[in-house]
Design an enzyme around this catalytic site. Structure first.
Site, PDB file in Angstrom:
ATOM      1  N   TRP A  95      54.160  11.580  35.725  1.00  0.00           N
ATOM      2  CA  TRP A  95      54.660  12.922  35.070  1.00  0.00           C
ATOM      3  C   TRP A  95      54.100  13.947  36.456  1.00  0.00           C
ATOM      4  O   TRP A  95      55.075  14.690  36.927  1.00  0.00           O
ATOM      5  CB  TRP A  95      54.027  13.226  33.878  1.00  0.00           C
ATOM      6  CG  TRP A  95      54.612  13.112  32.665  1.00  0.00           C
ATOM      7  CD1 TRP A  95      55.071  14.069  31.727  1.00  0.00           C
ATOM      8  CD2 TRP A  95      55.113  12.012  32.239  1.00  0.00           C
ATOM      9  NE1 TRP A  95      55.709  13.309  30.959  1.00  0.00           N
ATOM     10  CE2 TRP A  95      55.841  11.914  30.974  1.00  0.00           C
ATOM     11  CE3 TRP A  95      54.969  10.510  32.677  1.00  0.00           C
ATOM     12  CZ2 TRP A  95      56.642  11.112  30.426  1.00  0.00           C
ATOM     13  CZ3 TRP A  95      55.588   9.617  31.846  1.00  0.00           C
ATOM     14  CH2 TRP A  95      56.196   9.778  30.818  1.00  0.00           C
ATOM     15  N   ASP A 144      59.778  14.451  32.433  1.00  0.00           N
ATOM     16  CA  ASP A 144      61.238  14.622  32.218  1.00  0.00           C
ATOM     17  C   ASP A 144      62.035  15.150  33.349  1.00  0.00           C
ATOM     18  O   ASP A 144      62.969  15.019  33.822  1.00  0.00           O
ATOM     19  CB  ASP A 144      61.210  15.477  31.021  1.00  0.00           C
ATOM     20  CG  ASP A 144      60.605  15.033  29.801  1.00  0.00           C
ATOM     21  OD1 ASP A 144      59.327  14.680  30.089  1.00  0.00           O
ATOM     22  OD2 ASP A 144      61.183  14.927  28.565  1.00  0.00           O
ATOM     23  N   ASP A 189      61.598  19.819  28.043  1.00  0.00           N
ATOM     24  CA  ASP A 189      61.856  18.536  27.715  1.00  0.00           C
ATOM     25  C   ASP A 189      63.035  18.645  26.626  1.00  0.00           C
ATOM     26  O   ASP A 189      63.942  17.576  26.394  1.00  0.00           O
ATOM     27  CB  ASP A 189      60.515  17.979  26.862  1.00  0.00           C
ATOM     28  CG  ASP A 189      59.993  18.770  25.861  1.00  0.00           C
ATOM     29  OD1 ASP A 189      60.330  19.926  25.781  1.00  0.00           O
ATOM     30  OD2 ASP A 189      59.419  18.355  25.044  1.00  0.00           O
ATOM     31  N   GLU A 236      66.948  11.862  22.831  1.00  0.00           N
ATOM     32  CA  GLU A 236      65.384  11.286  23.471  1.00  0.00           C
ATOM     33  C   GLU A 236      65.360  10.028  23.421  1.00  0.00           C
ATOM     34  O   GLU A 236      64.648   9.464  24.242  1.00  0.00           O
ATOM     35  CB  GLU A 236      64.316  12.134  22.486  1.00  0.00           C
ATOM     36  CG  GLU A 236      62.981  11.763  22.970  1.00  0.00           C
ATOM     37  CD  GLU A 236      61.924  12.828  22.140  1.00  0.00           C
ATOM     38  OE1 GLU A 236      62.383  13.364  20.970  1.00  0.00           O
ATOM     39  OE2 GLU A 236      60.838  13.004  22.702  1.00  0.00           O
ATOM     40  N   ARG A 267      62.727  21.709  19.102  1.00  0.00           N
ATOM     41  CA  ARG A 267      61.456  21.583  18.116  1.00  0.00           C
ATOM     42  C   ARG A 267      60.464  22.389  18.716  1.00  0.00           C
ATOM     43  O   ARG A 267      60.580  23.332  19.653  1.00  0.00           O
ATOM     44  CB  ARG A 267      61.323  20.176  18.012  1.00  0.00           C
ATOM     45  CG  ARG A 267      60.832  19.531  19.419  1.00  0.00           C
ATOM     46  CD  ARG A 267      60.129  18.252  19.201  1.00  0.00           C
ATOM     47  NE  ARG A 267      59.773  17.604  20.301  1.00  0.00           N
ATOM     48  CZ  ARG A 267      60.284  16.353  20.722  1.00  0.00           C
ATOM     49  NH1 ARG A 267      61.065  15.481  20.011  1.00  0.00           N
ATOM     50  NH2 ARG A 267      59.435  15.556  21.921  1.00  0.00           N
ATOM     51  N   ASP A 268      59.135  21.947  18.245  1.00  0.00           N
ATOM     52  CA  ASP A 268      58.005  22.790  18.443  1.00  0.00           C
ATOM     53  C   ASP A 268      57.507  22.566  19.742  1.00  0.00           C
ATOM     54  O   ASP A 268      56.247  21.962  19.950  1.00  0.00           O
ATOM     55  CB  ASP A 268      57.008  22.726  17.370  1.00  0.00           C
ATOM     56  CG  ASP A 268      56.681  21.332  16.984  1.00  0.00           C
ATOM     57  OD1 ASP A 268      57.365  20.336  17.574  1.00  0.00           O
ATOM     58  OD2 ASP A 268      55.828  21.226  15.944  1.00  0.00           O
ATOM     59  N   GLU A 269      58.180  22.240  20.694  1.00  0.00           N
ATOM     60  CA  GLU A 269      57.784  21.881  22.218  1.00  0.00           C
ATOM     61  C   GLU A 269      58.383  22.843  23.339  1.00  0.00           C
ATOM     62  O   GLU A 269      57.825  23.884  23.640  1.00  0.00           O
ATOM     63  CB  GLU A 269      58.340  20.588  22.549  1.00  0.00           C
ATOM     64  CG  GLU A 269      57.392  19.432  21.838  1.00  0.00           C
ATOM     65  CD  GLU A 269      56.899  18.345  22.571  1.00  0.00           C
ATOM     66  OE1 GLU A 269      56.376  18.215  23.667  1.00  0.00           O
ATOM     67  OE2 GLU A 269      56.912  17.341  21.769  1.00  0.00           O
TER      68      GLU A 269
HETATM   69  C1  BGC Z   1      58.157  15.333  25.219  1.00  0.00           C
HETATM   70  C2  BGC Z   1      58.431  14.373  26.179  1.00  0.00           C
HETATM   71  C3  BGC Z   1      57.476  14.106  26.985  1.00  0.00           C
HETATM   72  C4  BGC Z   1      56.460  13.299  26.335  1.00  0.00           C
HETATM   73  C5  BGC Z   1      55.365  12.994  27.143  1.00  0.00           C
HETATM   74  C6  BGC Z   1      57.037  14.292  24.177  1.00  0.00           C
HETATM   75  O1  BGC Z   1      56.713  15.113  23.076  1.00  0.00           O
HETATM   76  O2  BGC Z   1      59.107  15.529  24.410  1.00  0.00           O
HETATM   77  O3  BGC Z   1      59.748  14.369  26.637  1.00  0.00           O
HETATM   78  O4  BGC Z   1      57.540  13.642  28.429  1.00  0.00           O
HETATM   79  O5  BGC Z   1      55.865  14.014  24.802  1.00  0.00           O
HETATM   80  O6  BGC Z   1      54.426  11.952  26.159  1.00  0.00           O
END
Ligand code: BGC
Length: 916
Positions: A568, A516, A503, A778, A507-509
């Site tokens: 998703w 996405d 995504d 984003e 950051r912390d993901e």
């Molecule tokens: C992510 C996304 C993702 C979304 C879903 C976010 O935190 O960065 O791009 O699809 O959460 O809700």
């Protein structure tokens, strides 16, 4: 040059002289050999290959007299000397076929480690043969767990209880080594290696590869990828040493939003098997086992994907991976068996590499720190060449943007520390890059350097890292901001294809968000050669599917709790279908068909009378929602039902391609039932009822074919009203945005789509460009010059989703589209409109490069087209044709006023027409 003012009634083929020439010397002709040989999803001579039943592809050369293929022959042999006369593995014999891509291997069964040499020839449209292609090869990796004699090894890195941010256990990077002696001379050596974590390996002090953070990120409970290196040149007879560094990476690091999701579960480990063939024909194996020793007292103190890396040069262990090192203070490793339930498989796409370098463009002094501006938001690591004083620690911070007061904006990294530290062991210039982490940044801030030295821009270089694929297309235009948008799309791709589709990279993901991925995937296929990347990740999606058919919303999964989201999970139908559409390779459909069925069944189970109640992130981040919700205004049930229908439809289409008639009928009927229920529940005479009326609800209805014919026109009218209500601006989030261009184009509203695309004000693509974006953001308003940063911390400045418009830019603005899956027939139909005066695009199709470039001068329209061999194209020429220059035959097939359509053979063509 052929000029004809009254052109319309002509049908002509002007290549006759070429054919005559060829025909007159028929027997002597040997055509140029096939080019660009690849196997399976586009691999060139791979080592450690995963696929023992590969498919072969080649391209016909662009050359006079080579229009199409009438036959081919493929040979495969166990050694190059056997070709072409004694192919011992496979001789396809001459096959009368125009198929030059994805031809399946049908020779002797292939095994782990096997070497295969292959070549191909073709016959052209006149049955003239080419010479044999050059010999290509592949070597299989270890295909079965039983091939592994080695054991997992590692140190107990939990014991030390080093705690990191959010109190998660940090596993100190391990240094593992083994010395071994070889008596004879080496003929060849292969290193098979992987890690639970990420590794870097060297032999006799030499780096074995330039891979970044191998083996990459898969659902580790199911499958771990293995890598094969040819180390024949670094192994010596006599004494040798192998050294492996291993860090937590995705496997045992802090991943996900919760603290300590993984890190407490398993310590990082290495598995490696060095297989040697000696010159006398004997074989030897060096395995990871209990004879190895290890330490955590090396220079990399900690390394974490989110938080960064800490390096202490005082702890460097000179020559630790060479023979001249004493490991007497090191400890013996622990060993663990290879599990039978975790498949070890050769990596099925390319590793991440250092792909580009960005020089610092501006140096800013801020208090005691220096800020290096690369002027491009990027993903990777810095290469630091910085003067230091002994004992001092360099602190390296990152930011995607500066706050208006010039300070670092890091709020959007959330809990990710994204900071590196380097402690110097002596005075002088250090040269260093972190090894087991990566960052998303445009700015690098340094403090702690030797401030007696004059700062210089070359202290920091950006090393751009992403999965090792090439560009696949180009798009440029006369419009600066459209070019910037294209550049932002490409940088979004580079930044978020870090072994998995992420995504965001900072950051912390940094996880494989499925929504996405389905939104941006189609555009990525134009800009980069990403078939293998997606096919590989789709395997991870299959492996992550829940028993009830649900698809997690991030893959690899980090929650394991059966949670799903409509729009998703539908990645599992959308991406395989789109890949098939772009490549024509049915394998991607075969591999994923069962998963698609499972997901559709899951949709069905969460629906009542076909109306969905599936959880949804919905039209995520829709701008200006009336309800103030990050999930937007569009009804979740409407979205869920629309995607239920769409996934059923794609599953039906897949069944049809695969020749599964019963399945086709079943899913086609289901699609129609869901579509029917959708319309009844949410629409009345083409107008949304019962739920909020939004642009996205109309887009879903029209794009997914959910409106009955008699109501389509009304639905379109209401969509146009919603767009007009928004002052001709989009109001779409993640799910609606990719559908805008498709729907407006197909319903004849291309002028409006141009309007939306060229809008400068919020919300629009150019809005972020006007605020200085060098990547896709984003949010449509992640930052504005007037109001500063969006107050939400969830504010990535490198999030590819809205880059989904790229597909339409190639297909319609430049006008390059397939007429059938895989571009065997192509449609070239550009749509010249103001403010554009020129566009040039090219795309590498499976058959070769297709190009379309156009230019307007007043009402004169020029179009240049390149059509690759073994295809044909239909060119739709806007305006009234004036002249054509051609290399091969061309035929007028329809002549609608202002839209003449020509059938053209492979070659290069220039058209001129008068626009109204
Ligand atoms: C992510 C996304 C993702 C979304 C879903 C976010 O935190 O960065 O791009 O699809 O959460 O809700």
């Amino acid at each position: 040059m052929f000029k004809k003012s009254n052109f319309k009634y002509f049908v002509y083929a002007l290549s006759a002289f070429i054919f005559l020439n060829i025909a007159s010397c028929k027997n002597q002709v040997v055509l140029q050999d096939p080019q660009k040989l690849t196997i399976s999803e586009g691999f060139k001579n791979p080592l450690g290959f995963y696929d023992s039943t590969p498919a072969f592809s080649w391209q016909l050369p662009v050359s006079e007299g080579i229009l199409s293929q009438s036959a081919y022959q493929i040979l495969a042999a166990s050694s190059p000397e056997l070709l072409p006369d004694n192919a011992d593995l496979w001789d396809s014999k001459k096959q009368i076929s125009d198929q030059s891509v994805w031809v399946k291997y049908e020779g002797k069964p292939l095994e782990s480690r096997q070497n295969v040499y292959w070549q191909v020839k073709y016959w052209n449209q006149d049955n003239e043969a080419s010479s044999w292609s050059e010999v290509n090869h592949f070597e299989l990796g270890l295909l079965n767990n039983s091939d592994w004699k080695a054991k997992w090894i590692g140190l107990d890195t939990k014991k030390e209880k080093v705690l990191g941010s959010q109190n998660n256990i940090i596993h100190r990077p391990q240094y593992l080594r083994k010395g071994f002696e070889l008596s004879g001379e080496i003929a060849s050596a292969r290193l098979y290696i992987t890690a639970k974590g990420v590794f870097d390996v060297s032999i006799n002090g030499q780096d074995v590869s330039d891979d970044v953070m191998p083996p990459g990120y898969t659902p580790y409970k199911e499958r771990i990828e293995t890598i094969t290196y040819d180390v024949s040149d670094v192994i010596e007879s006599g004494q040798n040493t192998i050294g492996v560094e291993v860090a937590a990476g995705w496997h045992s690091g802090r991943l996900g939003w919760k603290k300590s999701l993984w890190s407490n579960t398993e310590t990082p480990k290495v598995l490696c098997q060095l297989e040697l063939i000696m010159k006398d024909g004997s074989k030897e194996m060096i395995l990871s086992d209990d004879s190895w020793k290890g330490t955590t007292n090396g220079p990399i103190r900690v390394s974490e994907i989110y938080d960064g890396e800490t390096y202490d040069a005082n702890l460097e262990m000179e020559g630790w991976a060479t023979n001249n090192f004493s490991d007497k203070d090191w400890v013996s490793v622990n060993t663990f068996p290879v599990e039978s339930n975790i498949r070890l498989e050769p990596k099925r796409h390319t590793t991440v590499k250092n792909k580009m370098e960005l020089a610092t463009k501006e140096l800013i002094k801020k208090d005691t720190t220096l800020i290096f501006d690369l002027k491009q938001n990027m993903v990777g690591v810095p290469l630091l060449k910085v003067p230091m004083k002994k004992g001092k620690t360099l602190k390296v911070r990152f930011a995607e943007m500066l706050s208006p007061d010039g300070t670092f904006y890091t709020d959007n990294y959330r809990s990710a520390q994204s900071t590196n530290y380097y402690t110097a062991s002596e005075d002088g210039i250090i040269e260093w890059s972190p090894k087991f982490t990566f960052h998303g940044f445009r700015y690098v801030e340094l403090s702690g350097f030797d401030d007696s030295k004059e700062p210089s821009k070359d202290w920091v270089t950006g090393i751009v890292q992403y999965s090792d694929f090439d560009a696949n297309g180009t798009f440029t235009s006369s419009h600066e901001k459209l070019n910037q948008l294209q550049s932002n799309i490409v940088w979004g791709l580079r930044g978020n294809f870090f072994d998995i589709p992420t995504d965001c990279p900072q950051r912390d993901e940094r996880m494989g968000w499925t929504g996405d991925a389905q939104v941006f995937g189609p555009t990525s296929m134009f800009n980069a050669d990403v078939y293998k990347f997606w096919a590989s990740w789709m395997q991870s999606v299959r492996e992550s599917q829940y028993d009830n058919g649900g698809i997690p919303f991030v893959v690899p999964d980090v929650l394991y709790n059966n949670q799903v989201s409509s729009g998703w999970g539908d990645v599992c139908t959308i991406i395989p279908w789109k890949i098939y559409y772009r490549t024509g390779d049915k394998k991607i459909l075969e591999e994923n068909f069962e998963m698609m069925k499972g997901w559709v069944a899951h949709h069905e189970a969460t629906a009542t009378d076909y109306i969905s109640s599936m959880n949804s992130f919905a039209d995520w981040l829709q701008p200006l929602p009336d309800n103030g919700d990050t999930k937007g205004d569009t009804s979740h049930s409407l979205i869920g039902t629309a995607f239920f229908a769409h996934s059923a439809h794609l599953t039906a289409k897949t069944a049809k391609v695969l020749g599964k008639t019963e399945d086709f009928e079943k899913y086609d009927e289901l699609y129609k039932k869901v579509a029917n229920a959708f319309e009844k529940q949410f629409f009345d005479n083409g107008k949304v009822k019962n739920v909020a009326e939004t642009q996205t609800s109309y887009l879903l209805a029209l794009a997914f074919g959910l409106m009955s014919d008699e109501h389509k026109a009304n639905a379109k009218t209401h969509l146009l009203e919603k767009i007009a209500d928004a002052d001709n601006h989009l109001r779409t989030g993640f799910l609606g945005t990719p559908l805008l261009s498709e729907v407006l184009d197909e319903t004849g509203e291309i002028d409006l789509m141009y309007k939306l695309l060229f809008n400068e004000t919020y919300p629009s693509w150019f809005y972020s460009i006007n605020q200085g974006a060098t990547t896709i953001w984003e949010r449509w308003n992640s930052y504005s010059k007037a109001e500063g940063f969006n107050p939400m911390k969830m504010n990535s400045l490198n999030h590819y989703a809205y880059g989904a418009i790229g597909e339409w830019m190639y297909e319609r603005i430049a006008g390059i589209a397939p007429l059938e899956p895989g571009y065997k027939t192509i449609r070239i139909a550009p749509v010249p409109k103001e403010p554009l005066t020129s566009v040039a695009a090219s795309l590498n199709t499976p058959y070769g490069k297709v190009a379309s470039s156009w230019e307007t001068k007043g009402n004169e329209f020029h179009l240049q087209v390149v059509v690759p061999p073994n295809t044909t194209a239909k060119v739709v020429l806007p305006g009234t044709p004036e002249s054509i220059e051609e290399t091969n035959s061309i035929e007028l097939i329809t002549n609608e006023a202002g839209n003449d359509e020509f059938l053209v053979q492979p070659g290069t063509y220039s058209f001129t027409s008068k626009l109204p």
